[in-house]
Design an enzyme around this catalytic site. Structure first.
Site, PDB file in Angstrom:
ATOM      1  N   ILE A  31       0.956  -1.330   0.265  1.00  0.00           N
ATOM      2  CA  ILE A  31       0.016   0.173  -0.151  1.00  0.00           C
ATOM      3  C   ILE A  31       1.082   1.387  -0.039  1.00  0.00           C
ATOM      4  O   ILE A  31       0.876   2.424   0.004  1.00  0.00           O
ATOM      5  CB  ILE A  31      -1.126  -0.318   0.829  1.00  0.00           C
ATOM      6  CG1 ILE A  31      -1.894   0.994   1.089  1.00  0.00           C
ATOM      7  CG2 ILE A  31      -0.350   0.466   2.670  1.00  0.00           C
ATOM      8  CD1 ILE A  31      -3.107   0.456   2.178  1.00  0.00           C
ATOM      9  N   ASN A  87      11.114  -9.247   6.879  1.00  0.00           N
ATOM     10  CA  ASN A  87      12.135  -8.356   8.079  1.00  0.00           C
ATOM     11  C   ASN A  87      10.750  -9.318   9.514  1.00  0.00           C
ATOM     12  O   ASN A  87       9.526  -9.803   9.080  1.00  0.00           O
ATOM     13  CB  ASN A  87      10.975  -6.875   8.471  1.00  0.00           C
ATOM     14  CG  ASN A  87      11.628  -6.063   7.331  1.00  0.00           C
ATOM     15  OD1 ASN A  87      13.095  -6.275   6.790  1.00  0.00           O
ATOM     16  ND2 ASN A  87      10.818  -5.506   6.666  1.00  0.00           N
ATOM     17  N   GLN A  94      10.294  -5.015  11.310  1.00  0.00           N
ATOM     18  CA  GLN A  94       8.624  -6.021  11.017  1.00  0.00           C
ATOM     19  C   GLN A  94       7.711  -5.128  11.687  1.00  0.00           C
ATOM     20  O   GLN A  94       8.007  -4.946  13.219  1.00  0.00           O
ATOM     21  CB  GLN A  94       8.437  -7.382  11.495  1.00  0.00           C
ATOM     22  CG  GLN A  94       6.947  -8.162  11.186  1.00  0.00           C
ATOM     23  CD  GLN A  94       6.888  -9.165  11.944  1.00  0.00           C
ATOM     24  OE1 GLN A  94       7.917 -10.624  12.410  1.00  0.00           O
ATOM     25  NE2 GLN A  94       6.087  -9.998  11.532  1.00  0.00           N
ATOM     26  N   HIS A 100       5.350 -11.672   6.184  1.00  0.00           N
ATOM     27  CA  HIS A 100       5.683 -11.927   4.296  1.00  0.00           C
ATOM     28  C   HIS A 100       6.863 -11.211   3.979  1.00  0.00           C
ATOM     29  O   HIS A 100       7.636 -10.596   4.709  1.00  0.00           O
ATOM     30  CB  HIS A 100       5.018 -10.488   4.707  1.00  0.00           C
ATOM     31  CG  HIS A 100       4.807  -9.070   5.975  1.00  0.00           C
ATOM     32  ND1 HIS A 100       4.705  -9.501   6.693  1.00  0.00           N
ATOM     33  CD2 HIS A 100       5.938  -7.994   5.596  1.00  0.00           C
ATOM     34  CE1 HIS A 100       4.982  -8.241   7.506  1.00  0.00           C
ATOM     35  NE2 HIS A 100       5.777  -8.097   6.435  1.00  0.00           N
ATOM     36  N   LEU A 101       6.924 -11.496   2.585  1.00  0.00           N
ATOM     37  CA  LEU A 101       8.242 -11.504   2.322  1.00  0.00           C
ATOM     38  C   LEU A 101       7.138 -10.231   1.190  1.00  0.00           C
ATOM     39  O   LEU A 101       7.145  -9.786  -0.133  1.00  0.00           O
ATOM     40  CB  LEU A 101       8.585 -12.693   0.849  1.00  0.00           C
ATOM     41  CG  LEU A 101       9.495 -12.830  -0.045  1.00  0.00           C
ATOM     42  CD1 LEU A 101      11.196 -11.801   0.964  1.00  0.00           C
ATOM     43  CD2 LEU A 101       9.669 -14.115  -0.517  1.00  0.00           C
ATOM     44  N   HIS A 102       8.517  -9.204   0.857  1.00  0.00           N
ATOM     45  CA  HIS A 102       9.002  -8.429   0.520  1.00  0.00           C
ATOM     46  C   HIS A 102       9.914  -8.370  -0.901  1.00  0.00           C
ATOM     47  O   HIS A 102      10.954  -8.860  -0.730  1.00  0.00           O
ATOM     48  CB  HIS A 102       9.181  -6.605   1.292  1.00  0.00           C
ATOM     49  CG  HIS A 102       8.824  -6.099   1.850  1.00  0.00           C
ATOM     50  ND1 HIS A 102       8.044  -5.047   1.780  1.00  0.00           N
ATOM     51  CD2 HIS A 102       9.370  -7.010   3.347  1.00  0.00           C
ATOM     52  CE1 HIS A 102       7.912  -4.743   3.578  1.00  0.00           C
ATOM     53  NE2 HIS A 102       7.905  -5.704   4.334  1.00  0.00           N
TER      54      HIS A 102
HETATM   55  P1  5GP Z   1       7.444  -5.042   8.043  1.00  0.00           P
HETATM   56  O1  5GP Z   1       7.383  -3.318   8.220  1.00  0.00           O
HETATM   57  O2  5GP Z   1       6.377  -5.542   8.064  1.00  0.00           O
HETATM   58  O3  5GP Z   1       8.292  -5.564   7.111  1.00  0.00           O
HETATM   59  O4  5GP Z   1       6.311  -4.659   6.382  1.00  0.00           O
HETATM   60  C1  5GP Z   1       4.603  -4.256   6.734  1.00  0.00           C
HETATM   61  C2  5GP Z   1       4.386  -3.616   4.869  1.00  0.00           C
HETATM   62  O5  5GP Z   1       2.593  -3.735   4.804  1.00  0.00           O
HETATM   63  C3  5GP Z   1       4.817  -2.199   5.065  1.00  0.00           C
HETATM   64  O6  5GP Z   1       5.607  -2.132   3.163  1.00  0.00           O
HETATM   65  C4  5GP Z   1       2.400  -1.517   4.870  1.00  0.00           C
HETATM   66  O7  5GP Z   1       3.573   0.161   3.660  1.00  0.00           O
HETATM   67  C5  5GP Z   1       2.747  -2.168   3.967  1.00  0.00           C
HETATM   68  N1  5GP Z   1       0.812  -2.326   4.700  1.00  0.00           N
HETATM   69  C6  5GP Z   1       0.518  -2.257   5.692  1.00  0.00           C
HETATM   70  N2  5GP Z   1      -0.937  -1.934   5.645  1.00  0.00           N
HETATM   71  C7  5GP Z   1      -1.577  -2.628   4.483  1.00  0.00           C
HETATM   72  C8  5GP Z   1      -2.218  -2.627   3.833  1.00  0.00           C
HETATM   73  O8  5GP Z   1      -3.223  -2.499   4.221  1.00  0.00           O
HETATM   74  N3  5GP Z   1      -2.238  -3.119   2.787  1.00  0.00           N
HETATM   75  C9  5GP Z   1      -1.178  -2.887   1.738  1.00  0.00           C
HETATM   76  N4  5GP Z   1      -1.554  -3.596   0.179  1.00  0.00           N
HETATM   77  N5  5GP Z   1       0.060  -3.205   2.348  1.00  0.00           N
HETATM   78  C10 5GP Z   1      -0.090  -2.909   3.540  1.00  0.00           C
END
Ligand code: 5GP
Ligand code: ZN
Length: 114
Positions: A31, A87, A94, A100-102
């Site tokens: 997002i 992460n 995280q 989740h894998l980016h």
């Molecule tokens: P983290 O920081 O946990 O590795 O990454 C979480 C990711 O989830 C972030 O890049 C953030 O932009 C994404 N994200 C958070 N909320 C949502 C959402 O409601 N929909 C989508 N598609 N991505 C999200």
């Protein structure tokens, strides 16, 4: 898990731009993209993070990685590559506690991360 954001996306309870889905995983666009290509792959079952995986999750993890590269190619990253990031917990940065894998691509990324 009922309150988990990515469980809700994986269950189609919250909309997302879905790139791929099967019975075990979903890939959808981040997002808040940090690169022209930025999508996430999640298991459909709730796993908090990489360190919470069990022995019988091994093929699921492989499935996520295999589709990460496959979708990255479909998104136009084959020639120049991409960044595949996982992460984990607080020190890993995280923020959503569902594994989740980016995948980030289509721009030059640097190393080490800040
Ligand atoms: P983290 O920081 O946990 O590795 O990454 C979480 C990711 O989830 C972030 O890049 C953030 O932009 C994404 N994200 C958070 N909320 C949502 C959402 O409601 N929909 C989508 N598609 N991505 C999200
Ligand atoms: Zn979840």
């Amino acid at each position: 898990m009922e309150s988990c954001l990515f469980c809700k996306i994986a269950n189609h309870e919250i909309p997302a731009e879905i790139l791929y889905e099967d019975d075990r995983i979903m890939a959808f666009k981040d997002i808040s993209p940090q690169a022209p290509v930025h999508f996430l792959l999640v298991p459909k079952k709730h796993i908090e993070n990489l360190m919470e995986t069990a022995e019988n999750d091994e093929s699921l993890l492989g499935h996520i990685l295999f589709y990460a590269q496959k979708i990255a190619k479909q998104e136009g990253c084959e020639e120049k590559g991409a960044r595949f990031v996982l992460n984990c917990k607080t020190d890993g940065g995280q923020t959503v506690n569902h594994l989740h894998l980016h995948v980030l691509g289509k721009r030059m990324l640097y190393w080490p991360p800040g």
